[in-house]
Design an enzyme around this catalytic site. Structure first.
Site, PDB file in Angstrom:
ATOM      1  N   PRO A   2       0.806  -1.211   0.000  1.00  0.00           N
ATOM      2  CA  PRO A   2       0.000   0.000   0.000  1.00  0.00           C
ATOM      3  C   PRO A   2       0.840   1.263   0.000  1.00  0.00           C
ATOM      4  O   PRO A   2       1.662   1.475   0.886  1.00  0.00           O
ATOM      5  CB  PRO A   2      -0.804  -0.105   1.298  1.00  0.00           C
ATOM      6  CG  PRO A   2      -0.631  -1.500   1.772  1.00  0.00           C
ATOM      7  CD  PRO A   2       0.658  -1.966   1.234  1.00  0.00           C
ATOM      8  N   GLU A   3       0.650   2.079  -1.005  1.00  0.00           N
ATOM      9  CA  GLU A   3       1.233   3.420  -1.049  1.00  0.00           C
ATOM     10  C   GLU A   3       0.063   4.405  -1.018  1.00  0.00           C
ATOM     11  O   GLU A   3      -1.061   4.010  -0.723  1.00  0.00           O
ATOM     12  CB  GLU A   3       2.085   3.578  -2.320  1.00  0.00           C
ATOM     13  CG  GLU A   3       3.200   2.532  -2.408  1.00  0.00           C
ATOM     14  CD  GLU A   3       4.028   2.622  -3.682  1.00  0.00           C
ATOM     15  OE1 GLU A   3       4.142   3.715  -4.248  1.00  0.00           O
ATOM     16  OE2 GLU A   3       4.556   1.594  -4.108  1.00  0.00           O
TER      17      GLU A   3
END
Length: 285
Positions: A2-3
């Site tokens: 997750p960014e």
DNA sequence: CCGGACTCCTGTGCGC
DNA sequence: TGCGCACAGGAGTCCG
């Protein structure tokens, strides 16, 4: 992994489910994923610090971090690390993976009830508790740079002019820019036609402008696609993201560049696997 | 003080 | 077919 786009999409998917709902109780399976930031609480009630008995007022995001604010003023700052997930499961619903659930919140919203689960197999993520939004901003978010989704060329140019690090290392530094990780660093540099080993302070102004624009547009497109699911990532409803099919650089070593057709190359920059088009991406400095 | 290197962790996928 | 190892990476920490 997750960014920013994944966390932003997660926030949007959770908002209608959580905002205004009541936390009846909290179940903690692994205490060590939680950091109690104010010492006052660590001796006292864990449940209270984890927002038990309060109503969720708002969700907020900065970079890759998600804050869950309660009407009581206290809040949780959640970061997902590599493999973290936050999934809401209504009663009667099913969870795909039930292992590595470290913390769960019992949620009531009107007549409907369910569980919000924090799951993180690799445990690079975690939960921090804060007494107020002010403390979060002062203690934790103060160390983050401007949010990458709205980064202005001038702001970026300011930080880059002060460092001689490779541009990719600077992009990955959350104090320079909050929200970019390995995938979107490669995508943005490819879109801006900048070699990741370029010296940050040697980038011409026009390239910094192009880079800031590339970062914003890449992140916006990824949010629209629901983020990138490489393996684990899902949104608050357990749905995967579809930006992976639009990736032009990350993970495409050996495949043809979508611009010039020559083979994409893989290298290491800042201890990260990096994919570039050696023909299209210019090395500055 | 800055920047690079190392560390944490587990699921996956590849090679023998 | 099965086992074992290398690899993936965000971010805190440590060291030169």
């Amino acid at each position: 992994m997750p960014e920013l786009p994944e966390v932003e999409h997660l926030k949007r998917s959770l908002q209608p489910l959580l905002v205004g709902s009541y936390i009846e109780r909290v179940r903690v399976a692994r205490r060590d994923v939680i950091q109690f930031s104010d010492t006052q609480v660590s001796t006292g009630s864990t449940n209270k610090a984890l927002l038990s008995g309060t109503r969720i007022a708002e969700l907020d995001r900065r970079g890759k971090q998600l804050a869950v604010l309660s009407n009581a003023g206290r809040l949780l700052c959640i970061h997902l690390g590599m493999s973290g997930q936050l999934v809401y499961v209504p009663d009667g619903g099913m969870l795909k993976h039930t292992s590595h659930i470290h913390c769960s919140w019992r949620i009531r919203s009107g007549a409907s009830t369910g569980w919000l689960h924090f799951r993180d197999p690799r445990r690079f993520g975690g939960i921090r508790t804060f007494a107020s939004h002010e403390v979060l901003l002062k203690l934790r978010w103060a160390t983050l740079g401007p949010d990458a989704l709205t980064i202005a060329a001038k702001q970026l140019a300011g930080s880059l002019s002060r460092t001689a690090r490779p541009i990719k290392a600077a992009l990955l530094d959350q104090a320079v820019l909050a929200g970019v990780g390995n995938i979107y660093a490669d995508e943005s540099l490819y879109a801006a036609r900048i070699h990741p080993c370029s010296i940050s302070c040697a980038l011409p102004a026009a390239s910094v402008t192009a880079l800031a624009r590339a970062v914003r547009s890449t992140l916006r497109r990824a949010i629209r696609a629901g983020g990138s699911t490489l393996r684990d990532y899902t949104d608050g409803n357990g749905e995967q993201g579809w930006f992976t099919v639009q990736l032009r650089a990350y993970g495409r070593a050996g495949q043809p560049c979508s611009s010039c057709g020559k083979a994409m190359h893989q290298l290491q920059v800042a201890q990260r696997t990096t994919t570039i088009c050696p023909h299209c991406q210019i090395h500055y400095g």
